[in-house]
Scaffold this active site. Structure first.
Site, mmCIF file in Angstrom:
data_model
loop_
_atom_site.group_PDB
_atom_site.id
_atom_site.type_symbol
_atom_site.label_atom_id
_atom_site.label_comp_id
_atom_site.label_asym_id
_atom_site.label_seq_id
_atom_site.Cartn_x
_atom_site.Cartn_y
_atom_site.Cartn_z
ATOM 1 N N THR A 25 25.780 51.637 7.395
ATOM 2 C CA THR A 25 24.655 52.236 8.103
ATOM 3 C C THR A 25 24.820 53.753 8.128
ATOM 4 O OG1 THR A 25 24.258 50.279 9.443
ATOM 5 C CG2 THR A 25 23.622 52.388 10.418
ATOM 6 N N GLN A 98 21.388 44.745 2.153
ATOM 7 C CA GLN A 98 21.939 43.960 3.263
ATOM 8 C C GLN A 98 20.867 43.788 4.340
ATOM 9 O OE1 GLN A 98 24.781 45.325 6.291
ATOM 10 N NE2 GLN A 98 26.087 43.597 5.747
ATOM 11 N N HIS A 175 23.561 39.611 6.557
ATOM 12 C CA HIS A 175 24.591 40.188 7.432
ATOM 13 C C HIS A 175 24.890 39.201 8.551
ATOM 14 C CE1 HIS A 175 27.198 42.800 9.409
ATOM 15 N NE2 HIS A 175 26.443 43.849 9.624
ATOM 16 N N ASN A 178 30.230 41.239 12.007
ATOM 17 C CA ASN A 178 30.294 42.457 12.834
ATOM 18 C C ASN A 178 29.498 42.453 14.143
ATOM 19 O OD1 ASN A 178 31.943 43.223 10.814
ATOM 20 N ND2 ASN A 178 30.624 44.824 9.965
ATOM 21 N N TYR A 180 26.478 41.252 15.012
ATOM 22 C CA TYR A 180 25.007 41.330 15.074
ATOM 23 C C TYR A 180 24.416 39.918 15.173
ATOM 24 C CZ TYR A 180 26.096 46.144 14.215
ATOM 25 O OH TYR A 180 26.627 47.400 14.348
ATOM 26 N N ARG A 227 27.692 37.937 4.237
ATOM 27 C CA ARG A 227 28.893 38.612 4.735
ATOM 28 C C ARG A 227 29.369 37.976 6.031
ATOM 29 N NH1 ARG A 227 30.639 44.897 6.105
ATOM 30 N NH2 ARG A 227 32.431 44.679 4.757
ATOM 31 N N ASN A 231 36.497 36.417 13.342
ATOM 32 C CA ASN A 231 37.355 36.809 14.464
ATOM 33 C C ASN A 231 37.637 38.307 14.535
ATOM 34 O OD1 ASN A 231 38.740 35.854 16.750
ATOM 35 N ND2 ASN A 231 40.708 35.963 15.703
ATOM 36 N N GLY A 311 34.463 50.866 1.740
ATOM 37 C CA GLY A 311 33.514 51.568 2.603
ATOM 38 C C GLY A 311 33.733 53.062 2.583
HETATM 39 C C1 LIG Z 1 29.679 54.549 8.686
HETATM 40 C C2 LIG Z 1 29.862 53.063 8.591
HETATM 41 C C3 LIG Z 1 28.761 52.232 8.698
HETATM 42 C C4 LIG Z 1 28.890 50.839 8.562
HETATM 43 N N1 LIG Z 1 27.766 50.050 8.587
HETATM 44 C C5 LIG Z 1 27.862 48.730 8.246
HETATM 45 C C6 LIG Z 1 26.690 47.950 8.038
HETATM 46 O O1 LIG Z 1 25.547 48.418 8.125
HETATM 47 N N2 LIG Z 1 26.867 46.643 7.714
HETATM 48 C C7 LIG Z 1 28.115 46.079 7.585
HETATM 49 O O2 LIG Z 1 28.212 44.887 7.289
HETATM 50 N N3 LIG Z 1 29.233 46.812 7.765
HETATM 51 C C8 LIG Z 1 29.146 48.123 8.060
HETATM 52 N N4 LIG Z 1 30.284 48.893 8.146
HETATM 53 C C9 LIG Z 1 31.605 48.288 7.829
HETATM 54 C C10 LIG Z 1 31.975 48.528 6.354
HETATM 55 O O3 LIG Z 1 31.137 47.791 5.484
HETATM 56 C C11 LIG Z 1 33.443 48.161 6.062
HETATM 57 O O4 LIG Z 1 33.625 46.802 6.307
HETATM 58 C C12 LIG Z 1 34.420 48.970 6.915
HETATM 59 O O5 LIG Z 1 34.124 50.354 6.812
HETATM 60 C C13 LIG Z 1 35.870 48.738 6.496
HETATM 61 O O6 LIG Z 1 36.075 49.060 5.144
HETATM 62 P P1 LIG Z 1 36.674 50.469 4.660
HETATM 63 O O7 LIG Z 1 37.995 50.654 5.354
HETATM 64 O O8 LIG Z 1 36.787 50.344 3.178
HETATM 65 O O9 LIG Z 1 35.704 51.535 5.094
HETATM 66 C C14 LIG Z 1 30.170 50.278 8.328
HETATM 67 C C15 LIG Z 1 31.291 51.121 8.256
HETATM 68 C C16 LIG Z 1 31.142 52.490 8.363
HETATM 69 C C17 LIG Z 1 32.350 53.389 8.203
#
Ligand SMILES: Cc1cc2nc3c(=O)[nH]c(=O)nc-3n(C[C@H](O)[C@H](O)[C@H](O)COP(=O)(O)O)c2cc1C
Length: 354
Positions: A25, A98, A175, A178, A180, A227, A231, A311
C-alpha cells in the site's frame, strides 16, 4: 539448480524470473481511488521483477481502509489500472492486482461513502489509531455484516476479478492476510458469528473459499492467487493455538480450485510451511519479512518455493533485479515516505548508474 533467475509459468503467463514484488500500500491514488500516472511510473520502474503484485485495492467503496488507496470497482479505476498494466507488460513483467477489503481496519472518513467499517463482528481493534483526512483518529467499532449481505461481498470480489482482467491485469491476488476482512473472518477473536460463517474452522474459512470459487469461476482459477499470513497477529488478529489446523483446512479447500498460486507470508512455522509445500498443488510464493538481500533466492534454490516476493527491497530499489544480479549496493527504504501520498520516496529512489 533452479534459481530465481529462471523463468516460470504462472497460470497463463510466463514470468521472466522468479522474483515478485510483494503487495505494498503506497497511498498515491486519487481521492476517488483512481490509479495515477505516478503509479504507472512506480510499477514500470520495478518491472525487472518477473511478477508485480499491486498494493491492496478495494473491490467496493465499503472495502476501503486507508486514504488514497486505489479501487477496482468503477470505469475510471479500470482505465487507470489499464495504464499500469500496459506499462508493466511493455517491460516484460506480469501484473496481479491484490484485491483487499479492509473490514474493521478502516474509518468512515477514509471511505468514499462515509460508512462505518463492516466486519465479521462488531469487535473494535484494541488501541488502534489510523490516519484520516482529518488527522489521526481512533478506529471505531465496526458494524457486523448481516448474513444476507455476504453474497454481496462475494459478488464484489467476483466483479473485481472481472474488472482486473478487463484492465489488462494477468490476474488478481485475494488478500486473505494481515488482519483485513478475510483474515478477520478466519480469526476467532474477530469472528464471533453464530451463523454459517462463524464458529467452526469450516465456517470461519467459508467466505474465503466462496470468494476464491467465485473469482476462479469468473476469470479462471489460473488467474487467481491468494495471500495468507498464518498467525502473524496483524491488525489485532489472535488465531489461537489451533491456527495450523485452520490453515490446513483452508489450504485443503482451496487446493482443488486450480488457483495460480498461494502466497505465504512466512513467519517461522517450519512444520506448517512443509505441510503447505507438500499439499499445495500449484505455485507457492514465499515472503519472508525482513529478509536480507543476501538471502533472496535461497527458498527457490532449496525447492521450498517456486517464487519469492520482496517488499521493502523492491520499494527502495527500482532496479532490484539488476542490483541483485551484480551484487550491487542497495538503497535503504525510508519509512517516513511509505504512505506519504507524494512523489518523494516513491518514484525517486535512484537506479544504479551503469
Ligand atoms: C509500505 C508497505 C505497505 C504494505 N502494504 C501491503 C498490502 O497492501 N498488502 C499486503 O498483503 N501486504 C502489505 N505489506 C506487507 C508486504 O507485502 C510484505 O509482506 C512485508 O513488507 C514483509 O516483506 P519485506 O520484508 O520483504 O518487506 C506492506 C508492507 C509495506 C512495507
Amino acid at each position: 539448480m533452479t534459481t530465481v533467475w529462471d523463468s516460470f509459468v504462472l497460470g497463463q503467463v510466463e514470468l521472466k524470473n522468479r522474483l515478485a514484488m510483494a503487495p505494498m500500500t503506497r497511498n498515491r491514488a486519487t481521492v476517488g481511488g483512481v490509479p495515477t500516472d505516478l503509479m504507472v511510473d512506480y510499477y514500470r520502474q520495478r518491472s525487472g521483477l518477473g511478477l508485480l503484485i499491486t498494493e491492496g485495492t478495494q473491490p467496493s467503496a465499503e472495502g476501503q481502509g486507508y486514504m488514497l488507496t486505489p479501487g477496482i470497482y468503477n470505469d475510471a479505476q479500470i482505465a487507470g489500472w489499464s495504464k499500469v498494466a500496459d506499462a508493466v507488460h511493455a517491460e516484460g513483467s506480469a501484473l496481479f492486482i491484490q484485491v483487499m477489503h479492509a473490514g474493521r481496519i478502516s474509518h468512515p472518513d477514509n471511505t468514499q461513502d462515509g460508512t462505518l467499517p463492516a466486519a465479521p463482528s462488531a469487535v473494535k481493534p484494541e488501541v488502534h489509531e489510523m490516519n484520516t483526512a482529518n488527522g489521526p483518529q481512533e478506529i471505531p467499532t465496526p458494524r457486523e455484516l448481516a448474513t444476507d449481505e455476504i453474497p454481496r461481498i462475494v459478488e464484489e470480489f467476483r466483479t473485481a476479478a472481472r474488472s482486473a482482467v478487463a484492465a489488462g491485469a494477468d490476474g488478481i491476488e485475494l488478500h486473505s492476510a494481515n488482519g483485513y476482512l478475510l483474515h478477520q473472518f478466519l480469526s476467532p477473536n474477530t469472528n464471533l458469528r453464530s451463523d454459517s460463517y462463524g464458529g467452526s474452522v469450516e465456517n470461519r474459512a467459508r467466505l474465503i473459499v466462496e470468494i476464491a470459487k467465485a473469482a476462479a469461476e469468473e476469470i479462471g482459477g489460473d488467474r487467481v492467487g491468494i495471500r495468507l499470513s498464518p498467525n502473524n497477529g496483524a491488525g489485532g488478529t489472535v488465531e489461537g493455538p489451533d491456527y495450523a489446523d485452520t490453515y490446513r483446512h483452508l489450504v485443503g479447500e482451496l487446493a482443488p480450485l486450480g488457483l495460480a498460486y498461494l502466497h505465504l507470508m512466512h513467519i517461522g512455522d517450519q512444520e506448517l510451511l512443509s505441510w503447505v509445500r507438500a499439499n499445495w498443488p500449484q505455485a507457492l510464493i514465499i515472503n519472508r519479512p525482513g529478509r536480507d538481500a543476501a538471502e533472496v533466492g535461497a527458498d527457490v534454490s532449496a525447492g521450498v518455493a517456486d517464487l519469492e516476493s520482496v517488499g521493502q527491497l523492491a520499494l527502495s530499489n527500482p532496479d532490484l533485479a539488476d542490483r541483485l544480479k551484480v551484487g550491487g549496493p542497495l538503497n535503504a527504504a525510508d519509512p517516513a515516505t511509505f504512505f506519504a501520498g507524494a512523489e518523494r520516496g516513491y518514484i525517486d529512489y535512484p537506479a544504479l548508474v551503469s
